[in-house]
Design a protein around this motif. Sequence first.
Motif, short mmCIF file in Angstrom:
data_model
loop_
_atom_site.label_atom_id
_atom_site.label_comp_id
_atom_site.label_asym_id
_atom_site.label_seq_id
_atom_site.Cartn_x
_atom_site.Cartn_y
_atom_site.Cartn_z
N LEU A 21 22.29 -0.53 26.49
CA LEU A 21 21.51 -0.82 25.34
C LEU A 21 20.70 0.21 24.85
O LEU A 21 19.91 0.04 23.92
N GLY A 22 21.16 1.42 25.15
CA GLY A 22 20.12 2.53 24.90
C GLY A 22 18.83 2.59 24.95
O GLY A 22 18.00 3.28 24.56
N TYR A 23 18.48 1.67 26.48
CA TYR A 23 17.17 1.55 26.75
C TYR A 23 16.24 1.01 25.56
O TYR A 23 14.90 1.52 25.79
N ALA A 24 16.75 0.49 24.57
CA ALA A 24 15.95 0.04 23.46
C ALA A 24 14.81 -1.19 23.99
O ALA A 24 13.67 -1.02 23.58
N PRO A 25 15.25 -1.98 24.85
CA PRO A 25 14.21 -2.97 25.28
C PRO A 25 13.17 -2.42 26.10
O PRO A 25 11.87 -2.85 25.82
N TYR A 26 13.48 -1.56 26.77
CA TYR A 26 12.28 -0.77 27.58
C TYR A 26 11.43 0.14 26.86
O TYR A 26 10.26 0.01 26.92
N ARG A 27 12.17 0.71 25.69
CA ARG A 27 11.34 1.40 24.67
C ARG A 27 10.24 0.56 24.04
O ARG A 27 9.02 0.92 23.64
N ASP A 28 10.96 -0.44 23.50
CA ASP A 28 10.00 -1.58 22.55
C ASP A 28 9.01 -2.16 23.35
O ASP A 28 7.87 -2.27 22.91
N MET A 29 9.23 -2.35 24.73
CA MET A 29 8.10 -2.85 25.66
C MET A 29 6.95 -1.95 25.77
O MET A 29 5.77 -1.98 25.58
N LEU A 30 7.40 -0.60 25.81
CA LEU A 30 6.44 0.55 26.19
C LEU A 30 5.54 0.84 24.88
O LEU A 30 4.38 0.89 24.96
N GLY A 56 4.22 -6.69 6.63
CA GLY A 56 4.50 -5.15 7.33
C GLY A 56 4.67 -5.32 8.80
O GLY A 56 5.50 -4.57 9.34
N PHE A 57 3.65 -5.93 9.45
CA PHE A 57 3.70 -5.95 10.82
C PHE A 57 4.95 -6.60 11.21
O PHE A 57 5.96 -6.06 12.11
N CYS A 58 5.53 -7.73 10.64
CA CYS A 58 6.57 -8.47 11.00
C CYS A 58 7.85 -7.68 10.86
O CYS A 58 8.88 -7.58 11.47
N GLU A 59 7.93 -7.00 9.72
CA GLU A 59 9.05 -6.05 9.48
C GLU A 59 9.20 -4.96 10.45
O GLU A 59 10.39 -4.70 10.97
N ARG A 60 8.09 -4.46 10.93
CA ARG A 60 8.08 -3.40 12.17
C ARG A 60 8.49 -3.76 13.60
O ARG A 60 9.26 -3.30 14.06
N GLU A 61 8.17 -5.02 13.56
CA GLU A 61 8.49 -5.65 14.81
C GLU A 61 9.75 -6.24 14.83
O GLU A 61 10.46 -6.18 16.07
N GLY A 62 10.59 -6.45 13.76
CA GLY A 62 11.81 -6.83 13.54
C GLY A 62 12.32 -8.17 14.46
O GLY A 62 11.48 -9.06 14.70
N GLN A 63 13.59 -8.15 14.92
CA GLN A 63 14.23 -9.17 15.29
C GLN A 63 13.46 -9.66 16.81
O GLN A 63 13.36 -10.94 16.89
N GLY A 64 13.10 -8.76 17.41
CA GLY A 64 12.35 -8.97 18.54
C GLY A 64 11.15 -10.04 18.52
O GLY A 64 10.88 -10.80 19.36
N LEU A 65 10.21 -9.72 17.55
CA LEU A 65 9.19 -10.67 17.29
C LEU A 65 9.81 -12.04 16.87
O LEU A 65 9.22 -13.05 17.43
N VAL A 66 10.59 -11.96 15.96
CA VAL A 66 11.33 -13.24 15.64
C VAL A 66 11.86 -14.10 16.84
O VAL A 66 11.48 -15.28 16.90
#
Length: 717
Positions: A452-461, A315-325
Amino acid sequence: MCATPSPELTALAQAYGVATEFWDWQGRHTTVSAETIGQVLDALGVPTSTPAELVDAHRHLWLRHWRRTLPATVVLRAGWRPHVAVHVPHGTAVGLVVELEEGGLVAVRQVENWVEPRMVDEVLTGEATFEVPGDLPLGWHRLHAFVGEASEPSATAALIVTPGRLDLPAGLAHRRMFGLMTQVYQLRSANSYGIGDLADLADLATWGAADLGADFVLVNPLHAAQATAPMEASPYLPTTRRFVNPVYIRVEDIPEVGYLRSSRRSAVAKLAKRARKLNTADVIDRDAAWSAKSAALRIVHASGLSARRQRAFDGFCEREGQGLVDFATWCALADVHGQPWRHWPLDLQDSASEAVAAFRDEHRADVDFYCWLQWILTEQLASTQHLAKEAGMALGVVHDLAVGVHPDGADTWCLTDALAQGISVGAPPDQFNQMGQNWSQPPWRPDRLAELGYAPYRDMLRTVLRDAGGIRVDHIIGLFRLWWVPDGMTAKDGTYVHYDHEALIGILCLEAHRAGAVVVGEDLGVVQPFARDFMFERGILGTSILWFEWADGQPLPPEHYRELCLASVTTHDLPPTAGYLGLEHVAIREELGLLTRPVEVEREHELEAIGKVADALAARDLPHDSADVAPFVESLHRYLARTPAKLLGVSVTDLVGDRRAINQPGTDKEYPNWKLPLTGPTGELVTMEMLTRGPGPRRITRWLRQETAVPKSRPMP
């Protein structure tokens, strides 16, 4: 002589948010060279090296807006009704709808606003204007444009609704709080692997809450460093800011350790025994600590998970998605091919390549190991926060967000397109580093962040704010403008590049609101006058360091400090207070050649400042003999306790009388930055066990505890 920019180059730079002039720390007006401006524009994808390129760049200024059906991203505050320009072939019908984050569609009303159509790439293009509804909920929504008879969206953009003002967490709105400030890796205990870890942090937090009455503990950035030796020592130069450094894992706290077979348990115990010998070293050896800890962690990982635990991990891996991979893949690649990644085979330098996908399949167990490490870290961070609050802390752990990332790190491999190439972030010359600073960090490209819709910034925060009571944003002024230094130039030859602070600060407020966290912005150094007002407007606390707070040549009286701020005597960029009083910082800068004026002048200047602070203490009937260090340090904290500051911080190094600077800004190998363990007044090593038994912490913190129990409020920016 550096060439002065032409009017054409100046106009182009200003259109892209690149500063062509500024005022330095001594109030001198400075014109940025044409060479600097040209290289910065080139990093933004705007070549200007020839007259023809310069003319072409000006011609495309208006085209970049008209070529888009929708803006890349729309960021607004709750209650705002901004107008959105939509570009379609002239005369073509168009409709707009908002797809809400939680589901559902909201129509967007078109408003009368005639704009003359233009010829764009041989197509007569019109502009329609729509007004975004003012009652949209906070969140990450999608804006869809339907052009003509299309049944599917012809264009989509991110639409982000942010809080108008970030409310203070429960309790902080009605009282003040004090807390501890520490570098986690310094907190070595008998059970550490040569470096402080999350269990040591939990011990500090629970002791600080129960014995001292502290409401928070502010830590250094815990971002991940490189996966292979040599591990970067600076927590402010991570390989990624989204994920956490596994060197902070306490191996024995992993549930699976209790189920290890005897042979594996014995192997882990031997590695732990070897690592604990590092606890007596005068310098923290991250590589040796990680060598032992990673070997132990691989043994635990290889033992497998129960079905229940496996479901949680999946479940953790699914939530973190491609960024974690992607991050885990980079770590596995670094194990095989070393660092930096730019020396890898060319087909492995693209994170989206088929070769990388093939490598991932071939090294699936290694990729899984690095994903598992982040899951374990998430669990231990959550446990640390839970224990801190259970012990009585109102906020618990306050995390630190670094300015940027390592130039050869995972983020530069995964997010290459979002980061400026050929540029490093730094700071212009100032009083404490008169040659300027180059932090060797590639900056975000403001244009690509929006696309990129600020997605990298959001995921980091979201990662930093998960299970946190707050976040300190290092150099928060970088969300307004950053000092860009082109490769091959000195730090003083850079210039400022402006960012969409409404978007970046708004998203920060949105994610902190969702996490129920307080935001502290480190707003020291050269600051635009409006920036602090903007932070105040959005409910973000500033930072006040006693040694930096002056008014009319005198120490700022405590009653004149800002209310919305974190006030402390010192910071990690200065020596501990005992060392500061001994002019440790001047001695270091002289030894390393960082002074631009004679050392005698520097010493005289610092002694004069210390003398004025002593006079301010005396005027308030506080002990004020700076030669009597311990009582003087105590007085400084009593002085700060009389401010209206919402948060008061006391450094753990001051609690034990440490004297050595943990960091000298603007240096790399010249000084053992971020490698020094806790020591006492005479240089003796101080363990967690010694810290929690000593009388010094209670002497200082009793004043903070007493003063924060008394309501003090004086609203001022």
